[in-house]
Design an enzyme around this catalytic site. Structure first.
Site, PDB file in Angstrom:
ATOM      1  N   GLY A 292       0.865  -1.182   0.000  1.00  0.00           N
ATOM      2  CA  GLY A 292       0.000   0.000   0.000  1.00  0.00           C
ATOM      3  C   GLY A 292       0.892   1.219   0.000  1.00  0.00           C
ATOM      4  CB  CYS A 295       5.172   5.108  -3.669  1.00  0.00           C
ATOM      5  SG  CYS A 295       5.618   6.559  -2.713  1.00  0.00           S
ATOM      6  CE  LYS A 298       1.902   8.574  -6.715  1.00  0.00           C
ATOM      7  NZ  LYS A 298       3.008   8.972  -7.492  1.00  0.00           N
TER       8      LYS A 298
END
Ligand code: UGA
Length: 478
Positions: A292, A295, A298
């Site tokens: 998660g 960085c 996305k």
């Protein structure tokens, strides 16, 4: 020192240039004082540079200027206060001041996922470059550090061409960063490599002078920091390719965890065994709840969107699978909860109403207060939807988590969270949880059931203390 120019002979370090301001060393500015920019600004001041940090967010700048780091990062507060006191480090909300002060301007603003798709939102890059370029009156180097789609540096050059005075001959370079939250100070002071995406000898010389503090520190510690000098596109791609590789490695081992679950094998042993092969390596091979943060998730999405635009979407189709494997791990915790609590898992998910679940961990990883795209919080949301009463505890991430998920319950301490719980889920591998005494916790709970979402607990110790233990990708203990 190793410097490699693609297709060229190794370069010798350039002669140290006099910066446009006439100062002895380039004066540095960092635009955007979020995680990246604030850490860089503080650490470069620590290396002796004159530094100015800029942000449009006034409260954030006021905090930094008063010596308070607006996020949790070990070691950073002390360096901030030390360098403010010394006078090397200042903060401002004025573009005019930035333009007047700096020789080398680092763009460190956020590039979040766009609300309308997978691509990166470059609004902040555009506004910071425009805001700065239009105020420049002398030569300067604008260096991109933000993670961006390939092609952004050329676009930044165009923006500068439109807004900066031609006689200033402002230049652009790209130098991606690789810092990891929780180790950010070390990653900036002692990076494992430095990438210079440049078009001219002057840009290379200024970037080199701006990083001389890093090279000097390495020399005093008898280390090497490899430099890769590349074109813009390669420099931009290095960053997204690195993050895509790391995400793929994590999803690979989590895919193995799924297979282990079906076959009755243990993914932690599997990871250890394959990791001994140096071609594979054992780092970033921890199976669990998946990745998660601001960085990896996305970046792999923006990379796919950009590849699609470039007509090579197929080359990165596997990253979609990497994302799906990652998302499935979150659902797996809810499945395990239903199994352990003996509640049927229907088409709308299990009904866990009337049960109390303690969740230990809210941040996307330990030693951070960051809850952006946190797998732990995503599981909390899912558990909350089952009707269970959820109590969350995290050593550093509570206020961010409460802001994100005001509808769930939060506990002030680990023991408050587990008191009366029917199930305990460890979703972030904080040391406090890894070292918790399962015998003492057993006295507090209503049911001794634990899900180790990060495979971070000592299974045998918990089982000996009477707990019904479930890991991720591991068979039920005998
Ligand atoms: C990541 C990269 O590691 C940095 O190199 C990069 O500079 C940074 O993104 C960025 O783009 O700015 P970070 O987001 O701080 O750094 O976090 P990581 O340490 O990479 O962890 C990411 C996620 O992967 C966490 O949720 C962590 O729990 C998870 N993870 C990591 C695993 O599930 N298994 C592992 O084996 C390793």
């Amino acid at each position: 020192m190793t410097i490699s120019f693609p297709g060229a002979q190794p370069l010798t370090p350039p002669e140290l240039l006099t910066p446009p301001s006439g100062a002895g060393r380039p004066r540095l500015t960092f635009l955007g004082t979020g995680y990246l920019g604030a850490t860089y600004a503080i650490c470069f001041a620590e290396m002796g540079y004159e530094v100015l940090g800029f942000d449009v967010d006034e409260p954030k700048i006021a905090k930094l200027a008063s010596g308070e780091v607006p996020f949790h990062e070990p070691g950073l507060d002390e360096l901030l206060r030390k360098n403010l006191a010394h006078g090397r480090l200042r903060f401002t909300t004025s573009y005019d001041e930035v333009a007047e002060f700096g020789d080398v301007h680092f763009i460190c603003v956020g590039t979040p996922q766009r609300a309308d798709g997978l691509a990166a939102d470059l609004t902040y890059v555009e506004s910071s470059v425009t805001g700065l370029a239009s105020r420049l009156t002398r030569k300067a180097l604008i260096v991109g550090k933000s993670t961006v789609p390939v092609g952004t540096a050329e676009w930044v050059e165009e923006i500068i061409g439109r807004h900066a005075p031609a006689e200033a001959e402002v230049e652009v370079a790209w130098s991606p960063e690789f810092l990891q939250e929780g180790f950010a100070v070390e990653d900036v002071l002692r990076p494992n490599r430095i990438i210079f995406g440049v078009k001219s000898d002057w840009a290379y010389g200024m970037l080199y002078a701006s990083h001389k503090g890093v090279f000097d520190l390495a020399q005093t510690e008898d280390r090497e920091v490899p430099i890769v000098v590349a074109d813009f596109a390669t420099a931009e791609l290095v960053k997204v390719a690195a993050n895509a590789f790391l995400a793929t490695k994590i999803s690979f081992i989590n895919a193995m965890a799924e297979v282990c679950e079906a076959a009755g094998a243990d993914v932690t042993q599997l990871a250890r065994a394959i990791g001994y092969d140096p071609r594979i390596g054992n780092r970033f091979l921890r199976a669990g709840l998946g990745f998660g943060g601001a960085c990896l998730p996305k970046d792999i999405r923006a990379f796919q969107a950009r590849a699609q635009e470039l007509g090579v979407g197929e080359a990165l189709r596997f990253l979609h699978e990497v994302d799906l494997i990652n998302q499935r791990r979150r659902q797996r915790v809810v499945q395990l909860a239903a199994e352990l609590l003996d509640r049927p898992n229907g088409p709308a998910g299990p009904d866990l109403s009337g049960l109390r679940i303690a969740v230990l961990g809210a941040t996307f990883k330990p030693n951070s207060d960051d809850v952006r795209d946190s797998p732990a919080l995503s599981v909390v949301r899912k558990l909350h939807r089952t009707g269970a009463s959820v109590a969350v505890y995290d050593p550093e991430g509570m206020s961010n988590a409460e802001r994100e998920l005001p509808e769930v319950g939060f506990a002030k301490t680990l023991t408050d969270a587990v008191a009366g719980a029917d199930l305990v889920c460890v979703l972030t591998e904080w040391e406090e949880f890894r070292n918790a005494d399962p015998s003492a916790l057993a006295e507090l709970v209503n049911g001794k059931r634990v899900i180790d979402g990060r495979n971070c607990l000592d299974q045998s110790v918990w089982v000996r203390a009477g707990w019904d233990y479930r890991g991720m990708g591991r068979p039920e203990p005998m």
